[in-house]
Design an enzyme around this catalytic site. Structure first.
Site, PDB file in Angstrom:
ATOM      1  CE  LYS A 111      76.362  51.363  18.780  1.00  0.00           C
ATOM      2  NZ  LYS A 111      76.867  51.946  17.499  1.00  0.00           N
ATOM      3  CE1 TYR A 134      82.212  51.236  18.086  1.00  0.00           C
ATOM      4  CE2 TYR A 134      81.516  52.712  19.833  1.00  0.00           C
ATOM      5  CZ  TYR A 134      81.218  51.739  18.902  1.00  0.00           C
ATOM      6  OH  TYR A 134      79.930  51.268  18.781  1.00  0.00           O
ATOM      7  CG  PHE A 142      82.588  58.310  12.530  1.00  0.00           C
ATOM      8  CD1 PHE A 142      82.691  57.336  13.509  1.00  0.00           C
ATOM      9  CD2 PHE A 142      82.851  57.960  11.213  1.00  0.00           C
ATOM     10  CE1 PHE A 142      83.059  56.032  13.194  1.00  0.00           C
ATOM     11  CE2 PHE A 142      83.225  56.656  10.880  1.00  0.00           C
ATOM     12  CZ  PHE A 142      83.326  55.700  11.878  1.00  0.00           C
ATOM     13  NE  ARG A 156      78.840  43.001  11.669  1.00  0.00           N
ATOM     14  CZ  ARG A 156      79.193  44.250  12.009  1.00  0.00           C
ATOM     15  NH1 ARG A 156      79.368  44.584  13.278  1.00  0.00           N
ATOM     16  NH2 ARG A 156      79.369  45.165  11.092  1.00  0.00           N
ATOM     17  NE  ARG A 211      73.341  49.148  13.973  1.00  0.00           N
ATOM     18  CZ  ARG A 211      74.573  48.709  13.746  1.00  0.00           C
ATOM     19  NH1 ARG A 211      74.846  48.033  12.627  1.00  0.00           N
ATOM     20  NH2 ARG A 211      75.529  48.942  14.610  1.00  0.00           N
ATOM     21  CG  ASN A 228      74.337  52.568  14.860  1.00  0.00           C
ATOM     22  OD1 ASN A 228      74.646  52.558  16.042  1.00  0.00           O
ATOM     23  ND2 ASN A 228      75.155  52.175  13.909  1.00  0.00           N
ATOM     24  CG  HIS A 239      78.915  47.182  19.369  1.00  0.00           C
ATOM     25  ND1 HIS A 239      79.789  47.519  18.376  1.00  0.00           N
ATOM     26  CD2 HIS A 239      79.443  46.095  19.987  1.00  0.00           C
ATOM     27  CE1 HIS A 239      80.820  46.670  18.404  1.00  0.00           C
ATOM     28  NE2 HIS A 239      80.630  45.803  19.381  1.00  0.00           N
ATOM     29  CD  GLU A 254      83.698  44.580  20.101  1.00  0.00           C
ATOM     30  OE1 GLU A 254      84.067  45.359  19.199  1.00  0.00           O
ATOM     31  OE2 GLU A 254      82.620  43.947  20.052  1.00  0.00           O
TER      32      GLU A 254
HETATM   33  P1  ATP Z   1      79.140  48.667  15.626  1.00  0.00           P
HETATM   34  O1  ATP Z   1      80.655  48.532  15.621  1.00  0.00           O
HETATM   35  O2  ATP Z   1      78.636  49.767  16.558  1.00  0.00           O
HETATM   36  O3  ATP Z   1      78.429  47.366  15.814  1.00  0.00           O
HETATM   37  P2  ATP Z   1      79.185  48.686  12.769  1.00  0.00           P
HETATM   38  O4  ATP Z   1      80.174  47.582  12.887  1.00  0.00           O
HETATM   39  O5  ATP Z   1      77.959  48.467  11.931  1.00  0.00           O
HETATM   40  O6  ATP Z   1      78.676  49.162  14.176  1.00  0.00           O
HETATM   41  P3  ATP Z   1      81.416  50.456  12.409  1.00  0.00           P
HETATM   42  O7  ATP Z   1      81.925  50.773  11.054  1.00  0.00           O
HETATM   43  O8  ATP Z   1      82.179  49.520  13.284  1.00  0.00           O
HETATM   44  O9  ATP Z   1      79.885  49.992  12.266  1.00  0.00           O
HETATM   45  O10 ATP Z   1      81.227  51.849  13.160  1.00  0.00           O
HETATM   46  C1  ATP Z   1      81.116  51.876  14.564  1.00  0.00           C
HETATM   47  C2  ATP Z   1      80.047  52.874  14.933  1.00  0.00           C
HETATM   48  O11 ATP Z   1      80.488  54.178  14.561  1.00  0.00           O
HETATM   49  C3  ATP Z   1      78.701  52.709  14.209  1.00  0.00           C
HETATM   50  O12 ATP Z   1      77.874  51.765  14.789  1.00  0.00           O
HETATM   51  C4  ATP Z   1      78.132  54.097  14.336  1.00  0.00           C
HETATM   52  O13 ATP Z   1      77.594  54.335  15.639  1.00  0.00           O
HETATM   53  C5  ATP Z   1      79.373  54.956  14.146  1.00  0.00           C
HETATM   54  N1  ATP Z   1      79.585  55.321  12.748  1.00  0.00           N
HETATM   55  C6  ATP Z   1      80.004  54.518  11.732  1.00  0.00           C
HETATM   56  N2  ATP Z   1      80.085  55.179  10.577  1.00  0.00           N
HETATM   57  C7  ATP Z   1      79.706  56.457  10.855  1.00  0.00           C
HETATM   58  C8  ATP Z   1      79.584  57.643  10.079  1.00  0.00           C
HETATM   59  N3  ATP Z   1      79.875  57.659   8.777  1.00  0.00           N
HETATM   60  N4  ATP Z   1      79.167  58.757  10.709  1.00  0.00           N
HETATM   61  C9  ATP Z   1      78.885  58.766  12.035  1.00  0.00           C
HETATM   62  N5  ATP Z   1      78.984  57.689  12.821  1.00  0.00           N
HETATM   63  C10 ATP Z   1      79.390  56.540  12.247  1.00  0.00           C
HETATM   64 MG    MG Z   2      81.881  47.716  14.148  1.00  0.00          MG
END
Ligand code: ATP
Ligand code: MG
Length: 139
Positions: free
Chosen positions: A11, A51, A59, A87, A104, A114, A117, A128
């Site tokens: 990212k 997304y 968010f 993951r 992370r 973070n 992805h 994706e």
């Molecule tokens: P990713 O999809 O990026 O691999 P993830 O699957 O661990 O991450 P998701 O729940 O899919 O997490 O959320 C997608 C992204 O949205 C997160 O990686 C983070 O950048 C952001 N995000 C998730 N939860 C929050 C939150 N509570 N506040 C702010 N940003 C968030």
């Molecule tokens: Mg995700």
């Protein structure tokens, strides 16, 4: 177990902080093969499409602003059980919860910025991968 492909994005926060080399090193050390890679600068619209599943979340606006704020490195990784394995190597969404030694834990700034992805299942991986690499062979 089977050989899978998954999409990762290093990212904008991690690219800006010059962690690309360290993170790619962790992918390779984790046994992943790099199948494709592209340095991208997402438009806001492209980040919103990526997304879309999160569009109702509080968010969403901030996340898509962040994801379009600078260059990011999209990659297709291949390996045994690659989706779940990536993951594990990434660690929890919130770096405060992430296990020691995960990407992370080492490189994320907070739950939004973070560092990486990773696709969360076979169907999202297929979507994706094609979102960033429309020409790639998926067999
Ligand atoms: P990713 O999809 O990026 O691999 P993830 O699957 O661990 O991450 P998701 O729940 O899919 O997490 O959320 C997608 C992204 O949205 C997160 O990686 C983070 O950048 C952001 N995000 C998730 N939860 C929050 C939150 N509570 N506040 C702010 N940003 C968030
Ligand atoms: Mg995700």
């Amino acid at each position: 177990m089977s050989v899978e492909r998954t999409l990762t994005i290093i990212k904008p926060d991690a690219v800006q902080a010059s962690h690309v080399g360290d993170i790619v090193k962790m992918f390779e050390a984790g046994g992943f093969k790099i199948i494709a890679a592209r340095l991208v600068r997402l438009t806001k619209r492209k980040a919103e499409g990526f997304y879309a599943v999160h569009r109702a979340r509080p968010f969403f606006e901030s996340l898509t602003e962040f994801m379009s704020s600078g260059p990011a490195l999209a990659m297709v990784l291949e390996g045994e059980n690659a989706i779940a394995h990536l993951r594990e190597v990434m660690g929890s969404t919130d770096p405060a919860q992430a296990a020691a030694g995960t990407i992370r834990k080492l490189y994320a700034q907070n739950i939004e910025r973070n560092a990486v992805h990773g696709s969360d299942g076979p169907e999202t991986a297929a979507f994706e991968i094609s979102y960033f690499f429309p020409g790639i062979e998926l067999t």
